[in-house]
Design an enzyme around this catalytic site. Structure first.
Site, PDB file in Angstrom:
ATOM      1  CD1 TRP A  31      38.940 -20.671  71.594  1.00  0.00           C
ATOM      2  CD2 TRP A  31      37.083 -21.745  72.181  1.00  0.00           C
ATOM      3  NE1 TRP A  31      37.889 -19.837  71.332  1.00  0.00           N
ATOM      4  CE2 TRP A  31      36.728 -20.470  71.689  1.00  0.00           C
ATOM      5  CE3 TRP A  31      36.063 -22.604  72.608  1.00  0.00           C
ATOM      6  CZ2 TRP A  31      35.411 -20.030  71.613  1.00  0.00           C
ATOM      7  CZ3 TRP A  31      34.747 -22.169  72.544  1.00  0.00           C
ATOM      8  CH2 TRP A  31      34.439 -20.899  72.043  1.00  0.00           C
ATOM      9  CB  SER A  65      41.702 -22.120  78.251  1.00  0.00           C
ATOM     10  OG  SER A  65      42.523 -22.106  77.107  1.00  0.00           O
ATOM     11  CD  GLU A  67      35.589 -26.319  79.293  1.00  0.00           C
ATOM     12  OE1 GLU A  67      36.279 -25.852  78.375  1.00  0.00           O
ATOM     13  OE2 GLU A  67      34.584 -25.729  79.759  1.00  0.00           O
ATOM     14  CB  VAL A  89      42.688 -17.113  76.444  1.00  0.00           C
ATOM     15  CG1 VAL A  89      41.314 -16.451  76.573  1.00  0.00           C
ATOM     16  CG2 VAL A  89      42.743 -18.369  77.290  1.00  0.00           C
ATOM     17  CB  ILE A  90      42.731 -14.917  70.978  1.00  0.00           C
ATOM     18  CG1 ILE A  90      43.886 -15.910  70.734  1.00  0.00           C
ATOM     19  CG2 ILE A  90      42.929 -13.643  70.140  1.00  0.00           C
ATOM     20  CD1 ILE A  90      44.002 -16.421  69.308  1.00  0.00           C
ATOM     21  CD  GLU A  93      33.435  -7.640  68.334  1.00  0.00           C
ATOM     22  OE1 GLU A  93      32.242  -7.732  68.663  1.00  0.00           O
ATOM     23  OE2 GLU A  93      33.809  -7.459  67.170  1.00  0.00           O
ATOM     24  CB  THR A  94      32.453 -10.003  75.349  1.00  0.00           C
ATOM     25  OG1 THR A  94      33.070 -11.300  75.400  1.00  0.00           O
ATOM     26  CG2 THR A  94      31.539  -9.919  74.148  1.00  0.00           C
ATOM     27  CG  HIS A  96      33.750 -15.291  77.432  1.00  0.00           C
ATOM     28  ND1 HIS A  96      32.434 -15.410  77.777  1.00  0.00           N
ATOM     29  CD2 HIS A  96      34.276 -16.531  77.520  1.00  0.00           C
ATOM     30  CE1 HIS A  96      32.158 -16.671  78.040  1.00  0.00           C
ATOM     31  NE2 HIS A  96      33.264 -17.372  77.901  1.00  0.00           N
ATOM     32  NE  ARG A 135      53.929 -13.351  73.156  1.00  0.00           N
ATOM     33  CZ  ARG A 135      53.909 -12.280  72.376  1.00  0.00           C
ATOM     34  NH1 ARG A 135      53.364 -12.347  71.166  1.00  0.00           N
ATOM     35  NH2 ARG A 135      54.450 -11.146  72.773  1.00  0.00           N
TER      36      ARG A 135
HETATM   37  C1  DLZ Z   1      33.971 -19.247  75.175  1.00  0.00           C
HETATM   38  C2  DLZ Z   1      35.420 -19.081  74.881  1.00  0.00           C
HETATM   39  C3  DLZ Z   1      35.881 -17.899  74.285  1.00  0.00           C
HETATM   40  C4  DLZ Z   1      35.007 -16.749  73.935  1.00  0.00           C
HETATM   41  N1  DLZ Z   1      37.181 -17.737  73.980  1.00  0.00           N
HETATM   42  C5  DLZ Z   1      38.045 -18.738  74.285  1.00  0.00           C
HETATM   43  C6  DLZ Z   1      39.430 -18.592  73.990  1.00  0.00           C
HETATM   44  O1  DLZ Z   1      39.902 -17.596  73.422  1.00  0.00           O
HETATM   45  N2  DLZ Z   1      40.267 -19.612  74.341  1.00  0.00           N
HETATM   46  C7  DLZ Z   1      39.809 -20.748  74.973  1.00  0.00           C
HETATM   47  O2  DLZ Z   1      40.620 -21.634  75.281  1.00  0.00           O
HETATM   48  N3  DLZ Z   1      38.504 -20.913  75.233  1.00  0.00           N
HETATM   49  C8  DLZ Z   1      37.620 -19.951  74.907  1.00  0.00           C
HETATM   50  N4  DLZ Z   1      36.297 -20.102  75.177  1.00  0.00           N
HETATM   51  C9  DLZ Z   1      35.821 -21.417  75.696  1.00  0.00           C
HETATM   52  C10 DLZ Z   1      35.948 -21.600  77.219  1.00  0.00           C
HETATM   53  O3  DLZ Z   1      37.290 -21.878  77.596  1.00  0.00           O
HETATM   54  C11 DLZ Z   1      35.059 -22.800  77.653  1.00  0.00           C
HETATM   55  O4  DLZ Z   1      35.390 -23.930  76.881  1.00  0.00           O
HETATM   56  C12 DLZ Z   1      33.586 -22.507  77.511  1.00  0.00           C
HETATM   57  O5  DLZ Z   1      33.244 -21.327  78.182  1.00  0.00           O
HETATM   58  C13 DLZ Z   1      32.746 -23.681  78.065  1.00  0.00           C
HETATM   59  O6  DLZ Z   1      32.998 -23.857  79.460  1.00  0.00           O
END
Ligand code: DLZ
Length: 162
Positions: A31, A65, A67, A89-90, A93-94, A96, A135
């Site tokens: 991701w 991330s 997983e 992870v960025i 809007e929610t 999550h 970064r």
């Molecule tokens: C669903 C999701 C979202 C919205 N954003 C990120 C993110 O910014 N960075 C990231 O590594 N993973 C994101 N995911 C996916 C989740 O980590 C995960 O793969 C899913 O929720 C499936 O379990």
């Protein structure tokens, strides 16, 4: 900002003990892979610069991330000195973002308590894509270098405690 003055990459890299013969596993979340590819490269290159043989660096990919936790736990029986979990992870809007950041940081913390192998938290948690780019090889350096240095330091610490 504190991180702008933190020079682990320059200071610590010259004082690291040789890591020849050590084995490392890098688990990379796909991701935001435009970020995690660069983090992986920074990590990989730093391990090589510190004497690690390329054959002694293995890698796995996971979708996101979240997983990373499963993969690191499942791979803990492998013959490695440290595991490096890489993700980005960025904030969106929610909520999550908060759920993933909390789960991953807590999950990796739990693995460090449970497992004998150090698991490095190589997950960027940024408010914007611009911050993540800065970064991961941009104007604030590549945090992958720090992940590798932390892994080397923890692998040596583990050996010293045996
Ligand atoms: C669903 C999701 C979202 C919205 N954003 C990120 C993110 O910014 N960075 C990231 O590594 N993973 C994101 N995911 C996916 C989740 O980590 C995960 O793969 C899913 O929720 C499936 O379990």
């Amino acid at each position: 900002m504190a991180s702008q003055n933190y020079t682990i990459s320059e200071n610590d890299i010259t004082n690291l003990p040789s890591s020849k013969g050590m084995k490392f596993l890098i688990i990379q979340s796909k991701w935001n892979n435009h970020i995690t590819d660069n983090l992986f490269q920074g990590t990989f290159d730093t391990l090589i610069e510190n004497g690690v043989n390329s054959d002694d660096i293995s890698s796995l990919h996971v979708p996101g991330s979240f997983e990373l936790i499963y993969a690191a736990n499942a791979a803990a029986n492998k013959d490695v000195n440290a595991i490096i979990c890489i993700g980005s992870v960025i904030k969106g809007e929610t909520d999550h973002f908060n759920f993933i950041c909390n789960s991953v940081s807590n999950g990796i913390k739990d693995l460090n308590i449970k497992l004998d192998i150090p698991v490095i938290f190589g997950v960027l948690t940024d408010n914007t894509e611009e911050q993540a780019i800065a970064r991961s090889g941009g104007k604030l350096g590549n945090k992958g270098i720090e992940f590798a240095i932390s892994a080397i330091q923890m692998a040596h610490l583990r050996n010293s405690l045996k």
